[in-house]
Design a protein around this motif. Structure first.
Motif, short mmCIF file in Angstrom:
data_model
loop_
_atom_site.label_atom_id
_atom_site.label_comp_id
_atom_site.label_asym_id
_atom_site.label_seq_id
_atom_site.Cartn_x
_atom_site.Cartn_y
_atom_site.Cartn_z
N ARG A 125 -11.30 2.94 -5.15
CA ARG A 125 -9.91 3.23 -5.47
C ARG A 125 -9.02 2.52 -4.47
O ARG A 125 -9.29 2.52 -3.26
CB ARG A 125 -9.66 4.74 -5.43
N GLU A 126 -7.94 1.91 -4.97
CA GLU A 126 -7.06 1.15 -4.10
C GLU A 126 -5.61 1.51 -4.35
O GLU A 126 -5.23 1.92 -5.45
CB GLU A 126 -7.24 -0.37 -4.33
N LEU A 127 -4.81 1.33 -3.31
CA LEU A 127 -3.38 1.57 -3.43
C LEU A 127 -2.74 0.53 -4.34
O LEU A 127 -3.03 -0.67 -4.22
CB LEU A 127 -2.73 1.51 -2.04
N VAL A 128 -1.86 0.99 -5.22
CA VAL A 128 -1.06 0.08 -6.02
C VAL A 128 0.37 0.05 -5.48
O VAL A 128 0.90 -1.00 -5.15
CB VAL A 128 -1.04 0.50 -7.50
N ALA A 129 0.98 1.22 -5.40
CA ALA A 129 2.35 1.31 -4.90
C ALA A 129 2.63 2.74 -4.48
O ALA A 129 2.08 3.67 -5.05
CB ALA A 129 3.35 0.88 -5.98
N VAL A 130 3.50 2.88 -3.49
CA VAL A 130 3.87 4.21 -3.01
C VAL A 130 5.36 4.19 -2.67
O VAL A 130 5.89 3.15 -2.25
CB VAL A 130 3.01 4.64 -1.80
N ILE A 131 6.01 5.33 -2.84
CA ILE A 131 7.42 5.46 -2.52
C ILE A 131 7.61 6.75 -1.73
O ILE A 131 7.07 7.80 -2.08
CB ILE A 131 8.28 5.45 -3.81
N VAL A 132 8.36 6.64 -0.63
CA VAL A 132 8.61 7.81 0.20
C VAL A 132 9.92 8.45 -0.23
O VAL A 132 10.68 7.87 -1.02
CB VAL A 132 8.64 7.44 1.70
N SER A 133 10.19 9.61 0.30
CA SER A 133 11.37 10.37 -0.13
C SER A 133 12.66 9.60 0.05
O SER A 133 13.57 9.71 -0.75
CB SER A 133 11.44 11.69 0.63
N GLY A 134 12.74 8.80 1.10
CA GLY A 134 13.95 8.04 1.36
C GLY A 134 14.12 6.82 0.48
O GLY A 134 15.17 6.17 0.51
N GLY A 135 13.08 6.50 -0.30
CA GLY A 135 13.16 5.38 -1.22
C GLY A 135 12.42 4.13 -0.80
O GLY A 135 12.31 3.18 -1.57
N THR A 191 9.54 1.58 -0.30
CA THR A 191 8.37 1.34 -1.15
C THR A 191 7.37 0.42 -0.47
O THR A 191 7.74 -0.40 0.39
CB THR A 191 8.79 0.71 -2.49
N THR A 192 6.12 0.57 -0.87
CA THR A 192 5.04 -0.30 -0.41
C THR A 192 4.22 -0.68 -1.62
O THR A 192 3.92 0.17 -2.47
CB THR A 192 4.16 0.42 0.62
N TYR A 193 3.84 -1.96 -1.70
CA TYR A 193 3.06 -2.47 -2.82
C TYR A 193 1.83 -3.20 -2.33
O TYR A 193 1.84 -3.83 -1.27
CB TYR A 193 3.89 -3.46 -3.65
N ALA A 194 0.79 -3.14 -3.14
CA ALA A 194 -0.36 -4.00 -2.91
C ALA A 194 0.08 -5.44 -3.15
O ALA A 194 0.90 -5.72 -4.02
CB ALA A 194 -1.49 -3.64 -3.86
N ASP A 195 -0.49 -6.36 -2.39
CA ASP A 195 -0.11 -7.77 -2.54
C ASP A 195 -0.34 -8.26 -3.97
O ASP A 195 0.43 -9.08 -4.48
CB ASP A 195 -0.92 -8.62 -1.57
N SER A 196 -1.36 -7.74 -4.62
CA SER A 196 -1.73 -8.23 -5.94
C SER A 196 -0.71 -7.86 -7.03
O SER A 196 -0.75 -8.45 -8.11
CB SER A 196 -3.10 -7.68 -6.34
N VAL A 197 0.17 -6.91 -6.75
CA VAL A 197 1.13 -6.48 -7.78
C VAL A 197 2.58 -6.77 -7.39
O VAL A 197 3.49 -6.53 -8.18
CB VAL A 197 0.97 -4.98 -8.10
N ILE A 232 7.87 0.53 -8.58
CA ILE A 232 7.74 1.99 -8.52
C ILE A 232 9.12 2.60 -8.32
O ILE A 232 9.96 2.03 -7.60
CB ILE A 232 6.77 2.42 -7.38
N SER A 233 9.35 3.72 -8.97
CA SER A 233 10.61 4.43 -8.81
C SER A 233 10.35 5.92 -8.89
O SER A 233 9.25 6.34 -9.30
CB SER A 233 11.63 3.99 -9.86
N ARG A 234 11.34 6.68 -8.50
CA ARG A 234 11.12 8.12 -8.38
C ARG A 234 12.39 8.87 -8.73
O ARG A 234 13.49 8.45 -8.36
CB ARG A 234 10.70 8.41 -6.94
#
Length: 116
Positions: A45-55, A57-63, A69-71
């Motif tokens: 399992r690998e990270l694709v994207a994550v978003i913290v409360s403040g907005g 974002t972090t993305y895998a290089d491949s994407v 990502i949005s929230r």
């Protein structure tokens, strides 16, 4: 308990788009991050994207440049807009929620299949 319900997966042709949604419910508490991971057959399992409360974002290089990502904090919902999909993006996509108390929750997963 916390429940994460994912939707939006499916079969798409290469170059197409899909939008995943994940709604959190239950005794959530304070959310730190919400994000998406994926697991392809025979791979970890690998990270694709994550978003913290403040907005932030972090993305895998491949994407990067293809996925966004949005929230919606009011709805405790996270989205993943996936554009220019490639066969290599085929995987089960899992929603993840982490609280400020370091509790970690997972959705049941949604299949994304990209046909070449």
């Amino acid at each position: 308990q916390v429940q994460l319900v994912e939707s939006g997966g499916g079969l798409v042709q290469a170059g197409g788009s899909l939008r995943l949604s994940c709604a959190a419910s239950g005794r959530i508490g304070s959310i730190n991050t919400m994000g998406w991971y994926r697991q392809a057959p025979g791979k970890q399992r690998e990270l694709v994207a994550v978003i913290v409360s403040g907005g932030r974002t972090t993305y895998a290089d491949s994407v990067k440049g293809r996925f966004a990502i949005s929230r919606d904090n009011a709805k405790n919902t996270v989205y993943l807009q996936m554009n220019s999909l490639e066969p290599e993006d085929t995987a089960v996509y899992y929603c993840n929620l982490q609280t400020l108390r370091f509790e970690n929750y997972w959705g049941q997963g949604t299949q994304v299949t990209v046909a070449s």
